[in-house]
Design a protein around this motif. Structure first.
Motif, mmCIF file in Angstrom:
data_model
loop_
_atom_site.group_PDB
_atom_site.id
_atom_site.type_symbol
_atom_site.label_atom_id
_atom_site.label_comp_id
_atom_site.label_asym_id
_atom_site.label_seq_id
_atom_site.Cartn_x
_atom_site.Cartn_y
_atom_site.Cartn_z
ATOM 1 N N SER A 1 0.840 -1.196 0.000
ATOM 2 C CA SER A 1 0.000 0.000 0.000
ATOM 3 C C SER A 1 0.876 1.246 0.000
ATOM 4 C CB SER A 1 -0.950 0.003 1.197
ATOM 5 O OG SER A 1 -0.253 -0.123 2.407
ATOM 6 N N THR A 2 0.436 2.232 -0.761
ATOM 7 C CA THR A 2 1.159 3.501 -0.899
ATOM 8 C C THR A 2 0.130 4.625 -0.990
ATOM 9 O OG1 THR A 2 1.124 3.296 -3.307
ATOM 10 C CG2 THR A 2 3.085 2.481 -2.192
ATOM 11 N N PRO A 3 0.534 5.866 -0.738
ATOM 12 C CA PRO A 3 -0.425 6.969 -0.883
ATOM 13 C C PRO A 3 -0.907 7.117 -2.333
ATOM 14 C CG PRO A 3 1.436 7.654 0.462
ATOM 15 C CD PRO A 3 1.793 6.313 -0.121
ATOM 16 N N HIS A 4 -0.013 6.928 -3.313
ATOM 17 C CA HIS A 4 -0.405 7.126 -4.717
ATOM 18 C C HIS A 4 -0.112 5.877 -5.538
ATOM 19 C CE1 HIS A 4 -1.374 11.222 -3.791
ATOM 20 N NE2 HIS A 4 -0.192 11.367 -3.210
ATOM 21 N N ARG A 5 -0.814 5.753 -6.680
ATOM 22 C CA ARG A 5 -0.848 4.439 -7.307
ATOM 23 C C ARG A 5 0.414 4.025 -8.056
ATOM 24 N NH1 ARG A 5 -3.429 7.702 -10.684
ATOM 25 N NH2 ARG A 5 -3.360 7.397 -12.943
ATOM 26 N N ALA A 6 1.119 4.939 -8.694
ATOM 27 C CA ALA A 6 2.263 4.527 -9.514
ATOM 28 C C ALA A 6 3.281 3.751 -8.672
ATOM 29 C CB ALA A 6 2.923 5.749 -10.156
ATOM 30 N N GLU A 7 3.519 4.216 -7.457
ATOM 31 C CA GLU A 7 4.493 3.549 -6.589
ATOM 32 C C GLU A 7 4.000 2.173 -6.160
ATOM 33 O OE1 GLU A 7 3.378 6.634 -6.068
ATOM 34 O OE2 GLU A 7 5.153 7.886 -6.410
ATOM 35 N N SER A 8 2.681 2.001 -6.047
ATOM 36 C CA SER A 8 2.190 0.692 -5.614
ATOM 37 C C SER A 8 2.486 -0.359 -6.676
ATOM 38 C CB SER A 8 0.695 0.744 -5.281
ATOM 39 O OG SER A 8 -0.117 0.785 -6.440
ATOM 40 N N PHE A 9 2.322 0.021 -7.952
ATOM 41 C CA PHE A 9 2.646 -0.911 -9.032
ATOM 42 C C PHE A 9 4.147 -1.215 -9.062
ATOM 43 C CE2 PHE A 9 -1.492 0.416 -10.642
ATOM 44 C CZ PHE A 9 -1.964 -0.740 -11.229
ATOM 45 N N ALA A 10 4.961 -0.161 -8.982
ATOM 46 C CA ALA A 10 6.418 -0.331 -9.104
ATOM 47 C C ALA A 10 6.966 -1.175 -7.955
ATOM 48 C CB ALA A 10 7.098 1.036 -9.139
ATOM 49 N N ALA A 11 6.519 -0.901 -6.732
ATOM 50 C CA ALA A 11 7.057 -1.625 -5.579
ATOM 51 C C ALA A 11 6.611 -3.081 -5.595
ATOM 52 C CB ALA A 11 6.610 -0.946 -4.280
ATOM 53 N N CYS A 12 5.347 -3.328 -5.949
ATOM 54 C CA CYS A 12 4.849 -4.701 -5.975
ATOM 55 C C CYS A 12 5.591 -5.515 -7.031
ATOM 56 C CB CYS A 12 3.342 -4.699 -6.252
ATOM 57 S SG CYS A 12 2.554 -6.320 -6.089
ATOM 58 N N GLN A 13 5.804 -4.908 -8.196
ATOM 59 C CA GLN A 13 6.495 -5.622 -9.266
ATOM 60 C C GLN A 13 7.963 -5.879 -8.896
ATOM 61 O OE1 GLN A 13 5.860 -3.974 -13.189
ATOM 62 N NE2 GLN A 13 6.380 -5.926 -14.140
ATOM 63 N N TYR A 14 8.594 -4.901 -8.245
ATOM 64 C CA TYR A 14 9.975 -5.099 -7.786
ATOM 65 C C TYR A 14 10.048 -6.292 -6.840
ATOM 66 C CZ TYR A 14 14.242 -4.530 -5.110
ATOM 67 O OH TYR A 14 15.444 -4.774 -4.501
ATOM 68 N N ILE A 15 9.101 -6.380 -5.920
ATOM 69 C CA ILE A 15 9.148 -7.452 -4.915
ATOM 70 C C ILE A 15 8.964 -8.822 -5.558
ATOM 71 C CG2 ILE A 15 7.959 -8.439 -2.913
ATOM 72 C CD1 ILE A 15 7.442 -5.500 -1.997
ATOM 73 N N ILE A 16 7.984 -8.968 -6.440
ATOM 74 C CA ILE A 16 7.780 -10.305 -7.028
ATOM 75 C C ILE A 16 8.934 -10.659 -7.975
ATOM 76 C CG2 ILE A 16 6.187 -9.447 -8.833
ATOM 77 C CD1 ILE A 16 5.997 -12.902 -7.131
ATOM 78 N N ASP A 17 9.429 -9.678 -8.733
ATOM 79 C CA ASP A 17 10.555 -9.961 -9.637
ATOM 80 C C ASP A 17 11.793 -10.387 -8.848
ATOM 81 O OD1 ASP A 17 8.950 -9.294 -11.763
ATOM 82 O OD2 ASP A 17 9.993 -7.433 -12.270
ATOM 83 N N THR A 18 12.089 -9.684 -7.757
ATOM 84 C CA THR A 18 13.291 -9.983 -6.966
ATOM 85 C C THR A 18 13.114 -11.287 -6.200
ATOM 86 O OG1 THR A 18 13.526 -7.594 -6.752
ATOM 87 C CG2 THR A 18 14.991 -8.946 -5.430
ATOM 88 N N LEU A 19 11.912 -11.486 -5.663
ATOM 89 C CA LEU A 19 11.605 -12.757 -4.983
ATOM 90 C C LEU A 19 11.980 -13.936 -5.875
ATOM 91 C CD1 LEU A 19 8.151 -13.506 -3.300
ATOM 92 C CD2 LEU A 19 9.182 -15.131 -4.872
ATOM 93 N N LYS A 20 11.575 -13.868 -7.136
ATOM 94 C CA LYS A 20 11.836 -14.987 -8.043
ATOM 95 C C LYS A 20 13.321 -15.211 -8.290
ATOM 96 C CE LYS A 20 7.448 -15.226 -10.435
ATOM 97 N NZ LYS A 20 7.199 -16.617 -10.896
#
Lengths: 80, 139, 139, 80
Positions: free
Chosen positions: B98-117
């Motif tokens: 969760s983030t105050p604004h949406r662009a960061e929510s997409f970027a952070a979520c994608q970073y986490i799943i990409d790095t997790l893998k």
């Protein structure tokens, strides 16, 4: 020194057991352990990658191993 | 607030989403990875995830911490990964931020799943009608 | 399969996620927009969404159709928007998409919410302790 | 011809009613309707944008209006 190496996934299948106990010279670097294991279990050479983890962190090849370290062999991960 | 879990029980997606709710966060992005019925064209009948638990949890937390460093406005993060035997359609992983604004929510979520893998010590074996394969093991 | 809705009832996020489940889709990305407790630093006490219903539904469907054109591998899409009076923390919008692989799920979901905000005929009035404002109305 | 124009959000507040009925020359283009409304309700000029929708689609300024069209005035949207 004596090292215990935890094995997972295909590395566990290749070695045929979940934990390997080996004798190694004191302060052995990671890359020499890897070479020793690859010689003993040539099928490990066929993997896309093979890393060593020491105390839950990925280790560089030059990192020196110690008897109390928690060591694991890390074949290619595939979470997610 | 960061929640990390590795579980052999079915993941409760709705409960995971509630973990990241925050009155200061207007945007929640969630990635859910489920078991597909095929892999590179081959029908899959089930999966098995094996984990090096202590390292997987440690690395998951590091990935979440890195995301929080890169996007300081991140309010809450939850990463739950399943292990054990999974059937087609089962949820294997949920990442919610969760983030105050949406662009960061997409970027952070994608970073986490990409790095997790890339880094998290979890291994996946796919079972087909006529055999099985450790995913990504061989070139 | 595309599901579009505009409702004055609370949005059931879990039910929306189930709408996009598919045995052929390994990746589900979801964006949830909730009411924040502040806007440009000013405490918000509640929101009101007003919609031009027929056009909003028509435009939402167009946005989903465009996403499906741009990412033909999109399996399912659900876009649910709330209208009426919302309190802090209430869910205003949910966009959920499923795809075989994850990169496309992020891209398609972000395209839909970004485009929705540009074209869908929904208006938001923010209420503060001491007044109210139609969001984005004035330069 | 007689046109009915649906109003929403701040446009509805400025005009003071949800629906406006006006008389316009046949085949009036959208931009002339907009100009007529802005003259009658100058506060509309203060908005960040003001569009006209015809039959649920955004209309170009040159589009010609017809008596049966479903017309709406679209102030800046703010969904999501």
């Amino acid at each position: 020194m004596n090292l215990k190496i935890a094995l997972f996934g295909i590395a566990k299948e290749i070695v045929g057991q979940p934990m390997l106990e080996i004798t190694a010279p004191a302060d052995q670097p990671v890359q020499e352990l890897l070479e020793q294991l690859r010689t003993q279990y040539p099928a490990l050479r066929g993997l896309s990658s093979l890393a060593v983890a020491v105390n839950n962190e990925y280790a560089e090849g030059s990192q020196l191993l110690h008897e109390r370290d928690e060591i694991a062999l890390i074949p290619p991960v595939a979470g997610g | 607030m960061i929640t990390i879990d590795l579980t052999d029980q079915p993941i409760d997606v709705a409960a995971t989403l509630e973990l990241v709710q925050s009155d200061g966060a207007g945007a929640v992005n969630t990635f859910i990875g489920t078991v597909r019925n095929k892999s590179t064209g081959r029908p899959v009948v089930r999966l098995e995830y094996e984990a090096y638990d202590s390292m997987a949890l440690h690395q998951l937390r590091k990935v979440a911490d890195q995301a929080k460093e890169q996007w300081p406005m991140l309010e809450k993060v939850a990463v739950i990964h399943r292990k054990g035997t999974l059937q087609i359609g089962d949820v294997a992983v949920v990442v919610a931020v969760s983030t105050p604004h949406r662009a960061e929510s997409f970027a952070a979520c994608q970073y986490i799943i990409d790095t997790l893998k890339q880094v998290v010590t979890i291994w996946k074996k796919e079972f087909y009608e006529d055999g099985d394969v450790w995913v990504a093991a061989h070139p």
